[in-house]
Write a protein that holds these residues in place. Structure first.
Motif, PDB file in Angstrom:
ATOM      1  N   ASP A 139       0.845  -1.195   0.000  1.00  0.00           N
ATOM      2  CA  ASP A 139       0.000   0.000   0.000  1.00  0.00           C
ATOM      3  C   ASP A 139       0.878   1.242   0.000  1.00  0.00           C
ATOM      4  OD1 ASP A 139      -2.391  -1.484   0.151  1.00  0.00           O
ATOM      5  OD2 ASP A 139      -2.138  -1.708   2.324  1.00  0.00           O
ATOM      6  N   ASP A 141       0.623   5.485   0.497  1.00  0.00           N
ATOM      7  CA  ASP A 141      -0.214   6.576   1.016  1.00  0.00           C
ATOM      8  C   ASP A 141       0.606   7.854   0.884  1.00  0.00           C
ATOM      9  OD1 ASP A 141      -1.939   8.266   2.280  1.00  0.00           O
ATOM     10  OD2 ASP A 141      -2.088   7.104   4.137  1.00  0.00           O
ATOM     11  N   GLN A 184      -4.677  13.523  -1.223  1.00  0.00           N
ATOM     12  CA  GLN A 184      -4.103  12.356  -0.555  1.00  0.00           C
ATOM     13  C   GLN A 184      -4.501  11.116  -1.349  1.00  0.00           C
ATOM     14  OE1 GLN A 184      -2.173  13.014   2.023  1.00  0.00           O
ATOM     15  NE2 GLN A 184      -1.500  10.888   2.334  1.00  0.00           N
ATOM     16  N   ARG A 186      -4.285   7.019  -1.842  1.00  0.00           N
ATOM     17  CA  ARG A 186      -4.033   5.721  -1.200  1.00  0.00           C
ATOM     18  C   ARG A 186      -4.283   4.637  -2.251  1.00  0.00           C
ATOM     19  NH1 ARG A 186      -6.671   8.831   2.662  1.00  0.00           N
ATOM     20  NH2 ARG A 186      -5.480   9.127   4.610  1.00  0.00           N
TER      21      ARG A 186
END
Length: 203
Positions: A139, A141, A184, A186
């Protein structure tokens, strides 16, 4: 006394008897040769039939291979592409993390070190005779100045060497608390590699 009427008109001579004997022998030999020649003919016809069946089978298999040739050539091209990208090498999460860090730096993006998780079912040590796809997920971010910077970042990650990198999902959210990084992002990405069977099992 032997009566003349009981005697044969002509007694067979030795030459006549020999001729009769030779004639009988040749006749018997002729029957044997005829029988042997017929058996040899049957064997030859049987062998010819077997060869014709084998030829027909080979012709069928050759035709099937010709039909499969385009698909096989395409598969070979894909396989060579995977090999060139390093997807046939053993998984290397540490190397992938280092490469991702360099990509983030080139794009002037701050991000934490990637942590990879693997699929347990594909990580078992049971040897199989076929190739397996190994999946490692990570992941990211990161904060972005605008949405348009996400695609170049993902493109650079997908071009990384050592695996086939595929984005699985991404979410974008507006970040009003940061005056520079307004977005942002993700995303979850999969690093795919192919585990080929050992040589002794592939034979």
């Amino acid at each position: 006394m032997i009566r003349a009427g009981l005697l044969p008109a002509r007694l067979p001579t030795a030459r006549t008897a020999l001729a009769l004997l030779l004639g009988g022998t040749l006749a018997a030999s002729g029957i044997g040769l005829s029988h042997w020649s017929g058996s040899e003919k049957d064997e030859a016809e049987s062998a010819l039939a077997r060869m014709q069946r084998q030829h027909a089978q080979l012709a069928t298999e050759t035709a099937q291979l010709r039909q499969q040739q385009p698909a096989l050539q395409a598969a070979l091209v894909h396989w060579k592409t995977l090999a060139a990208r390093g997807a046939l090498l053993p998984p290397a999460p540490a190397m992938w993390s280092s490469e991702a860090a360099r990509i983030f730096a080139r794009h002037d993006i701050e991000a934490e070190t990637l942590r990879f998780t693997s699929t347990p079912a594909l990580e078992r040590s049971v040897e199989t005779s076929s190739a397996r796809i190994l999946t490692h997920a990570a992941d990211i971010d990161v904060g972005l100045r605008h949405e348009g910077r996400l695609i170049p970042l993902l493109t650079a990650l997908m071009a990384a060497h050592g695996a086939v990198v595929l984005p699985r999902a991404c979410t974008l959210a507006r970040n009003d608390d940061d005056a520079v990084k307004h977005i942002q992002a993700r995303c979850r990405l999969d690093w795919l590699t192919i585990a080929t069977p050992p040589q002794d099992l592939a034979r």
